[in-house]
Design an enzyme around this catalytic site. Structure first.
Site, short mmCIF file in Angstrom:
data_model
loop_
_atom_site.label_atom_id
_atom_site.label_comp_id
_atom_site.label_asym_id
_atom_site.label_seq_id
_atom_site.Cartn_x
_atom_site.Cartn_y
_atom_site.Cartn_z
N LYS A 20 0.83 -1.20 0.00
CA LYS A 20 0.00 0.00 0.00
C LYS A 20 0.87 1.26 0.00
CE LYS A 20 -2.76 0.90 3.72
NZ LYS A 20 -2.54 2.28 4.20
N SER A 161 6.96 9.12 12.44
CA SER A 161 5.92 9.05 11.42
C SER A 161 6.51 9.17 10.02
CB SER A 161 4.88 10.16 11.63
OG SER A 161 4.02 10.19 10.50
N GLN A 163 4.66 9.18 7.45
CA GLN A 163 3.77 10.05 6.69
C GLN A 163 4.20 11.51 6.82
OE1 GLN A 163 -0.24 9.06 7.91
NE2 GLN A 163 -0.21 7.15 6.74
N ASP A 298 1.87 -1.02 11.93
CA ASP A 298 0.59 -1.52 11.43
C ASP A 298 0.33 -2.97 11.82
OD1 ASP A 298 0.03 0.93 10.29
OD2 ASP A 298 0.85 0.39 8.33
N ARG A 375 -7.47 -3.22 9.39
CA ARG A 375 -6.50 -4.10 10.05
C ARG A 375 -7.10 -4.78 11.28
NH1 ARG A 375 -2.36 -3.30 6.75
NH2 ARG A 375 -1.84 -1.17 6.19
C1 S3P Z 1 2.35 4.83 6.26
C2 S3P Z 1 2.95 5.13 7.45
C3 S3P Z 1 2.42 4.71 8.75
C4 S3P Z 1 1.41 3.58 8.61
C5 S3P Z 1 0.44 3.81 7.50
C6 S3P Z 1 1.16 3.99 6.17
C7 S3P Z 1 2.96 5.35 5.02
O1 S3P Z 1 1.80 5.82 9.38
O2 S3P Z 1 0.72 3.40 9.81
O3 S3P Z 1 -0.43 2.69 7.37
O4 S3P Z 1 2.61 4.86 3.93
O5 S3P Z 1 3.80 6.24 5.12
P1 S3P Z 1 2.65 6.85 10.29
O6 S3P Z 1 3.88 7.14 9.55
O7 S3P Z 1 1.81 8.06 10.46
O8 S3P Z 1 2.88 6.13 11.58
#
Ligand code: S3P
Length: 410
Positions: A20, A161, A163, A298, A375
């Site tokens: 993903k 994080s 993200q 995750d 999940r």
């Molecule tokens: C992700 C980062 C994670 C993860 C999410 C996907 C990504 O979140 O939990 O399912 O693709 O960068 P965080 O980085 O906010 O923890």
């Protein structure tokens, strides 16, 4: 709603759908690259389709055929103003990465999402983007981004994080000067954005490429745990991403006594990929903390399932981030596993699970609820398969967010 019957033993060889995180990044970077990007193994799940829909509204032509996606890159400065609100659905990755991408554009945009996404924390990206000069008028969705000229910053991230890191990397592509992002701990969060940028960079220009997306380790995780609980002769999950920033679960499960091997490791488009072999194992509870949690962020819900079937107690600490995912995953797992007869307690940053393997009461079937979280739904489906009586799982349709063929594969 689905009914899930218990199973005693199984052996299998499977593939899981594309990663993903990598799928999101492949279409986003493809959209702003020069030339065409062809993606094989793209995850056709609700979250990644939300990203595609947003990019199309930004003027990017994207063709989809099965799990093959072709992105006609517009170049770094080729995106155009959206006519409508960009709807990110349930996808935190879509909203946060696109905020980074859109903060430095020459047009305004608005990002919104479903009820769950509207409640998730966004200040974590908006604060550093504002330091870069972003003009973002709201801190909760709908997020209103005004056109702005960004400048580079040195930003020390206060939380783990990927993200946040990725949003700032994307914004950094549009900023004047250098952007430096320091993680709380080097290498603690997934580095797919960095690896893909390096893979797509040609003489300093982001260039359309052929990208093959590996199977998602987070999807494989459900079958890794099922294999440890039930696969007498073993299960092989082929072609799975084993980037070390993602495989903390393997470390934790091996510490519990899990028989897990990775074979045929290779590198595909910058990512480590392998085949994962798992055999039924006797598991013993352990304690995990902040060092490992970001690398299995995750996988904590499915890890809790493994702990429920183990011997002795498992404690998961420093897991506050789990409370702000698609649901409060600590609370959700505590509520649902206790319906199955497991002694489990959650706080705002921890889970304590008393394993049932040496207890007199085995895990039994129950009427379970997904908490509208993919999940949680899949973790409960695995627990229900290993339980000793039938279960009903309500809200199973949320599985489509990341693993649409999960139930048929199960
Ligand atoms: C992700 C980062 C994670 C993860 C999410 C996907 C990504 O979140 O939990 O399912 O693709 O960068 P965080 O980085 O906010 O923890």
């Amino acid at each position: 709603m689905v009914k899930i019957l218990p199973k005693k033993n199984f052996n299998s060889e499977i593939f899981v759908p594309g990663d993903k995180s990598i799928s999101h990044r492949a279409v986003i970077l493809g959209a702003i690259a020069e030339g065409v990007t062809e993606i094989k193994g793209f995850l056709i799940g609700d979250d990644c389709l939300a990203t595609i829909n947003c990019l199309r509204q930004l003027g990017v032509k994207i063709d989809i055929g099965g799990d093959f996606v072709r992105v006609y890159g517009k170049g770094l400065h080729g995106l155009t103003a959206p006519k409508d609100v960009l709807y990110c659905g349930n996808s935190g990755t879509t909203m946060r990465l696109l905020c980074g991408l859109l903060a430095g554009q020459k047009f305004d945009s608005i990002l919104d999402g479903d009820k769950s996404l509207q409640k998730r924390p966004m200040k974590r990206i908006i604060d550093p983007l504002r330091l870069m000069g972003a003009k973002i008028e709201t801190t909760t969705p709908p997020i209103k981004i005004k056109r702005a000229n960004l400048k580079g910053v040195y930003y020390k991230m206060p939380i783990h994080s990927a993200q946040v890191k990725s949003a700032l990397i994307l914004a950094g592509l549009y900023a004047e000067g250098e952007t430096v992002i320091e993680e709380l701990e080097k290498g603690a969060t997934r580095n797919h954005t960095e690896l893909m940028l390096n893979y797509m960079m040609e003489n300093g220009i982001l260039t359309g490429k052929k990208i093959t997306v590996c199977g998602d380790f987070s999807s494989a995780a459900f079958f890794i745990v099922l294999g440890l609980l039930l696969a007498g002769e073993g299960i092989t999950i082929r072609n799975v991403g084993v980037n070390p920033t993602r495989t903390g679960l393997l470390e934790a499960l091996r510490k519990m006594g899990g028989d897990i091997k990775i074979q045929n490791t290779r590198n595909i488009c910058g990512e480590d990929v392998g085949d994962i072999l798992v055999k039924k194992s006797d598991l013993t509870g352990i304690e995990i903390d902040g060092k490992l949690v970001p690398k299995m962020i995750d996988e904590v819900p499915i890890f809790a399932v493994a702990a429920a079937f183990a011997k002795d107690t498992t404690i998961i600490k420093d897991a506050a981030e789990l409370a702000v995912k698609e649901s409060n995953r600590l609370q959700a797992m505590a509520t649902e596993l206790s319906k199955m007869g497991v002694s489990i307690a959650s706080t705002n940053d921890s889970l304590t699970i008393i394993g049932t393997s040496n207890a007199c009461q085995p895990v039994h079937g129950a009427t379970l609820y997904s908490h509208n979280d993919h999940r949680i739904a899949m973790s409960l489906a695995i627990a229900a398969t290993a339980a000793n009586s039938e279960s009903t799982l309500n809200g199973s349709e949320w599985i489509d967010v990341s693993f649409p063929n999960f139930l048929s594969l199960l």
